[in-house]
Structures are given as structure tokens and as C-alpha cells.
Design an enzyme around this catalytic site. Structure first.
Site, mmCIF file in Angstrom:
data_model
loop_
_atom_site.group_PDB
_atom_site.id
_atom_site.type_symbol
_atom_site.label_atom_id
_atom_site.label_comp_id
_atom_site.label_asym_id
_atom_site.label_seq_id
_atom_site.Cartn_x
_atom_site.Cartn_y
_atom_site.Cartn_z
ATOM 1 C CE LYS A 280 -65.254 -40.231 -4.250
ATOM 2 N NZ LYS A 280 -64.017 -39.553 -4.321
ATOM 3 N NE ARG A 354 -54.548 -44.499 -3.975
ATOM 4 C CZ ARG A 354 -54.021 -43.290 -3.850
ATOM 5 N NH1 ARG A 354 -52.956 -43.019 -3.044
ATOM 6 N NH2 ARG A 354 -54.786 -42.235 -4.318
HETATM 7 N N1 BES Z 1 -62.554 -42.098 -7.952
HETATM 8 C C1 BES Z 1 -61.878 -41.365 -7.279
HETATM 9 C C2 BES Z 1 -60.962 -40.627 -8.269
HETATM 10 C C3 BES Z 1 -61.810 -39.489 -9.006
HETATM 11 C C4 BES Z 1 -62.076 -38.187 -8.681
HETATM 12 C C5 BES Z 1 -62.271 -39.955 -10.344
HETATM 13 C C6 BES Z 1 -62.771 -37.415 -9.636
HETATM 14 C C7 BES Z 1 -63.083 -39.125 -11.236
HETATM 15 C C8 BES Z 1 -63.195 -37.680 -10.754
HETATM 16 C C9 BES Z 1 -61.026 -42.021 -6.358
HETATM 17 O O1 BES Z 1 -61.541 -43.200 -5.914
HETATM 18 C C10 BES Z 1 -60.626 -41.037 -5.067
HETATM 19 O O2 BES Z 1 -61.459 -41.080 -4.523
HETATM 20 N N2 BES Z 1 -59.436 -40.445 -4.958
HETATM 21 C C11 BES Z 1 -59.071 -39.667 -4.137
HETATM 22 C C12 BES Z 1 -57.743 -40.147 -3.395
HETATM 23 C C13 BES Z 1 -57.427 -39.240 -2.302
HETATM 24 C C14 BES Z 1 -58.214 -39.656 -0.958
HETATM 25 C C15 BES Z 1 -55.907 -39.606 -2.301
HETATM 26 C C16 BES Z 1 -59.043 -38.138 -4.929
HETATM 27 O O3 BES Z 1 -58.480 -38.022 -5.881
HETATM 28 O O4 BES Z 1 -59.280 -37.033 -4.169
HETATM 29 MN MN MN Z 2 -62.515 -42.833 -3.710
#
Ligand code: BES
Ligand code: MN
Ligand code: ZN
Length: 499
Positions: A280, A354
Site C-alpha cells: 500500500k 477475502r
Molecule cells: N483492508 C483493506 C480494505 C480497507 C481499505 C479497509 C480502506 C479500510 C479502509 C483491504 O484488505 C484491501 O486492501 N482491499 C483492497 C482490495 C483491492 C486490492 C481489490 C482495496 O479496497 O483497495
Molecule cells: Mn488489503
């Protein structure tokens, strides 16, 4: 803080301060707190003179009111009755709690007798006031030295002045509200704990402590070796880049006959989500310590159920891992065989929630659950879709959707049903496995994630809550909210028979 009920009239309450809620331009037929005429006159005069305001959420102090045993009044504006909603009541209560806690008083009272209106009877006022005051006094000082720690509030008690009917029946409501409030503090403490302390092993320890505290709870923690044997390879894959070993934590609550099918609550417990190799960007990455809010919430729910001795069976499953890049981390393109036997190509290691959930959802089938609800800070797309005030839930089960909507409404923990669009499955095509963990585009990301989970939940009734937008606050008030615990407890208390 100590909360209690009384049927004393406002003018004869023994406290340091009395909160008096008032509607704006109240008509005779509007619900009003019963006041002796002399006090009502003072109030009306001050309102007429414009010295105090009854706009919603306005806090006004009146001192030296000799006509009451409590000479300090906090006049709390509720706005016009016509425009009044339960949400406004909550806002007003939060404003009152904030203002009151700035004063050095120790004992407060809240006048409620006569206030009951549609959707906001005295019981609701008791519940919401208890939650508001409890939340306002919540502090997380575990990692602060004395110098920087917030000062302890002086307020020690709040007593609700209610009608004689509510005096008889209100204790149950108060007990429920207190158990919920304490459950919320438990969730906040766990979720606010930084990830260098709050590891999967730490959450397991917290779950084992619950087992010790409540005889109705029993905790089991699956280690890496045990999970390998069983085949929870998707969960293990997420954790393999970290020095912290993943854990599957199972807590069972027995409040009904052994044979009665449990409600299963499954929570995402990523103690820190760096994104893994699909790392990230740095901005706000610290907030990814909250990526275990689903796990904290399901543990909070089962703890609260045990405290309330609910007459049902529950199993809470927390799927815990730390998502890190590292020499042993999963890489884009890696394929894992999930516990269900289906294979998944991990195209993005940041879509890890997931992966831990799919194995936990398969695992929970062995409990033959009546209903399965999962809770996860699953997608940024959910936050884009509904913002930070409502959770989104997904289910194809109409009766369950109705029950969850009703529980959300009743608890004022709002939620919105999202669609499970079956054709989105086509976007998860993979050339190398049964399916991929992401779609090749960003659109409908929260739905795409839900459809991924749906591939693992065919054997039981199921709803998925994406709580990414509501589980914690960012910015100056950064911290866990413990939502949607109010919705879950409302559902467990009142709706498990209906659906
Ligand atoms: N934990 C994150 C989702 C999240 C984002 C929670 C912002 C709270 C605030 C999750 O694991 C994630 O990174 N999801 C990705 C999925 C994508 C790679 C398909 C996302 O939402 O960007
Ligand atoms: Mn994630
Ligand atoms: Zn995550």
C-alpha cells in the site's frame, strides 16, 4: 460510571446537575418532560428572551434555579418536535455528554418522564443516553504516560428520572445498554491496540481470557500446524510473510440446548495490512492496524451475549493474520488451494481479507450454523460507495435482510443492503486456478469481494457486512467505533427467531 433509574420529579432530584431536554416552540400536544409550573415558567421566560436556545443539540446552562433541589440545569435543545428523529436525539445526547464532562460535577440526572415519542420511548432514551455517556467517557490511555494521558472524568453517576411504568420495566433496558456499552469498550480497546502489541497471538490470548471469565464461553485456537493439517491454505498464505503466526480463533457460547443450531459470527482479523508484496502507499497506512475490527467485533459480540446470558448458541470465529511483504510472502500469481478445495490465483496480495475469510467461512460449516454473518473491513470501495456512516451488507436471503435492516434501524446503527450481482463472478476468471482473488478493473469492488466470498457460503444462510467505512474514525478523532456491535446485539436479542 454508575447508571440508575428513579421516579423522582425533576424538582426533587438529588444530583449536581439536571439535564432537561426541551423541544423548540413546544405545543401543548408535544411530548414534554413533566416540570413543576415554576420551573416551566423560568424555562419558557429564558427561551422567550432568547437567552437560551432549543435548537437541536444546543446546550444551555442555567444556574441558581432555586425551584429545584438541583440548582444547575443543562437545558438540552431537541429542535421542533415535527422534525425530531431518533438520530437527532443521539446527537443531542452526545452534545450534552460532551458539555457535562467539561464541568467538575460528579452526579448528573436526566429528566425523561413525559418525553416519550414515536420511535423514541423512554427505553430508547435510556439505551441511547447510556451509550452516549459511556462512549464520551471512553479513554484509551494504555500507551500514554501520566503527563499526556487524558484526565479521568469527574462524573461518576447518571440517574434517569422516568415514569412509574418505566421505573418497573426499565432496569432490563439499562442492563442491556450497559452490557452493550461495555462490549463496545472491549472492541475499541482491542482495535485501538497497535499492531506491534495486537498480533494474532494477542487476540488469541484475549479470547482465552474471555473463556476464563465466562463459564458459558469456550475458546479454541488453531495453530499453524493444525491449520496446515486441515488445509486452511488461503488463511495461511496471507500470514506466511510475517514473523507473527496466523491463528484461527473459535469461541463458542452456549446459552441454549446443545442441539440448538448456533448463529455463527465470522470476523476478519488482519492485525496489520501492509498490502503484502502489492504494498500500500504510505499515507494513512497506520490505519491498517484497524483491519482486525471484524475479529474484535465478533469477540465483543460473544462476550456481550455471555454477559447478557442470551438464550441462544453462538460461535464466533476470528481469522487472524498479519499481511506483510517478506522473503516468504505470497506473490502475485501464486495459487493456493482453499479449505473448500477450490483453488485461487492471488493476483493482488492486498485483497487478503477475502482469503482469510474464505477459509474461516468454509470452516464454520462444521458447526451446522442456523445463520452465518461475517464482518470485515474488506474494501476501500465500500467506503466510496456508502461513506463512513453506514455499513453495507450483502445477502440473497430476503428474511435475513429484513431482520438485519430492522436490527439496524432499532439500534440506530444504520446499514444498507447492497446487491450480490452473480454475473460479477465472470470477472474473477483465472487462466491458472478456479478463480482469481480480484477483478481486472476497479468497478464495484465491494460487490466483487462479496461475490468472491459467496463462492464459499453455499451450504448455509449467510450475510456479509463490509464495515471498512464505519469500524473506525480517521483524523483528529482517530479510533475504533465498535460498530456494528449495536446492530449485532439487537439482531441476536430479538431477530434470531424470525429468520
Ligand atoms: N483492508 C483493506 C480494505 C480497507 C481499505 C479497509 C480502506 C479500510 C479502509 C483491504 O484488505 C484491501 O486492501 N482491499 C483492497 C482490495 C483491492 C486490492 C481489490 C482495496 O479496497 O483497495
Ligand atoms: Mn488489503
Ligand atoms: Zn485488509
Amino acid at each position: 460510571m454508575h447508571f440508575s433509574l428513579t421516579h423522582n420529579a425533576p424538582q426533587s432530584i438529588d444530583a449536581d446537575c439536571l439535564i432537561l431536554p426541551v423541544f423548540k416552540d413546544a405545543k401543548a400536544k408535544d411530548p414534554q418532560v413533566k416540570l413543576p409550573s415554576k420551573v416551566a415558567k423560568i424555562l419558557n421566560d429564558q427561551l422567550q428572551l432568547g437567552n437560551i436556545s432549543s435548537d437541536c443539540g444546543q446546550v444551555n446552562w442555567l444556574f441558581e434555579v432555586k425551584e429545584c433541589t438541583v440548582s444547575r440545569l443543562l437545558v438540552l435543545g431537541l429542535g421542533p418536535f415535527k422534525e425530531f428523529t431518533s438520530e437527532k436525539a443521539v446527537n443531542a445526547l452526545q452534545a450534552a455528554a460532551k458539555a457535562l464532562l467539561q464541568k467538575p460535577y460528579t452526579r448528573a440526572a436526566l429528566a425523561l418522564d413525559g418525553l416519550a415519542s414515536d420511535g423514541m420511548d423512554e427505553h430508547q432514551w435510556i439505551e441511547q443516553a447510556t451509550l452516549a455517556f459511556h462512549a464520551a467517557t471512553y479513554q484509551f490511555n494504555a500507551f500514554k504516560s501520566e503527563k499526556t494521558a487524558a484526565k479521568k472524568p469527574t462524573l461518576k453517576s447518571l440517574s434517569y428520572a422516568v415514569s412509574s411504568d418505566t421505573l418497573k420495566t426499565g432496569q432490563k433496558t439499562l442492563d442491556y445498554a450497559l452490557a452493550l456499552a461495555e462490549g463496545m469498550s472491549f472492541v475499541k480497546d482491542l482495535a485501538n491496540t497497535p499492531s506491534n502489541y495486537c498480533t494474532p497471538a494477542y487476540i488469541a490470548k484475549v479470547a482465552q481470557d474471555l473463556d476464563k471469565k465466562y463459564t458459558s464461553l469456550s475458546t479454541q485456537v488453531l495453530s499453524v500446524t493444525e491449520m496446515k493439517k486441515l488445509g486452511l491454505n488461503a488463511l495461511l498464505a496471507v500470514g506466511q510473510g510475517s514473523r507473527q503466526e496466523p491463528k484461527l480463533i473459535i469461541v463458542e457460547y452456549k446459552g441454549a440446548k446443545k442441539a440448538s443450531a448456533p448463529i455463527a459470527l465470522v470476523g476478519k482479523g488482519i492485525t496489520f495490512d501492509t498490502g503484502g508484496i502489492s504494498i500500500k502507499p504510505p499515507a494513512t497506512m497506520d490505519e491498517m492496524k484497524f483491519d482486525m475490527c471484524g475479529a474484535a467485533t465478533v469477540l465483543g459480540a460473544i462476550k456481550t451475549a455471555a454477559a447478557l446470558k442470551l438464550p441462544i448458541n453462538i460461535v464466533a470465529i476470528a481469522a487472524c493474520a498479519e499481511n506483510m511483504p517478506g522473503g516468504n510472502a505470497i506473490k502475485p500469481g501464486d495459487v493456493v488451494t482453499t479449505l473448500s478445495g477450490q483453488t485461487v490465483e492471488i493476483l493482488n496480495t492486498d485483497a487478503e481479507g477475502r482469503l482469510v475469510l474464505c477459509d474461516a467461512l468454509t470452516y464454520c460449516a462444521r458447526y451446522k450454523p442456523k445463520v452465518v454473518l461475517d464482518f470485515a473491513t474488506l474494501t476501500g470501495a465500500m467506503v466510496v460507495a456508502l461513506g463512513t456512516t453506514m455499513s453495507g451488507f450483502f445477502t440473497d436471503d430476503e428474511a435475513l435482510a429484513n431482520a438485519l435492516n430492522a436490527a439496524g434501524k432499532k439500534s440506530l446503527d444504520s446499514t444498507w443492503r447492497m446487491p450480490l450481482i452473480a454475473s460479477f463472478k465472470d470477472d474473477l476468471k483465472s487462466n491458472f486456478a478456479d478463480f482469481a482473488n480480484i477483478a481486472p478493473h476497479r468497478w464495484g469492488g465491494a460487490i466483487e469481494a462479496a461475490i468472491f466470498l459467496a463462492q464459499f457460503t453455499q451450504d448455509y444462510r449467510w450475510a456479509h457486512f463490509d464495515i471498512a467505512g464505519i469500524a473506525y474514525l480517521s483524523g483528529a478523532n482517530k479510533g475504533a467505533t465498535a460498530r456494528p456491535l449495536p446492530l449485532i446485539m439487537q439482531y441476536l436479542q430479538h431477530y434470531t427467531d424470525e429468520c
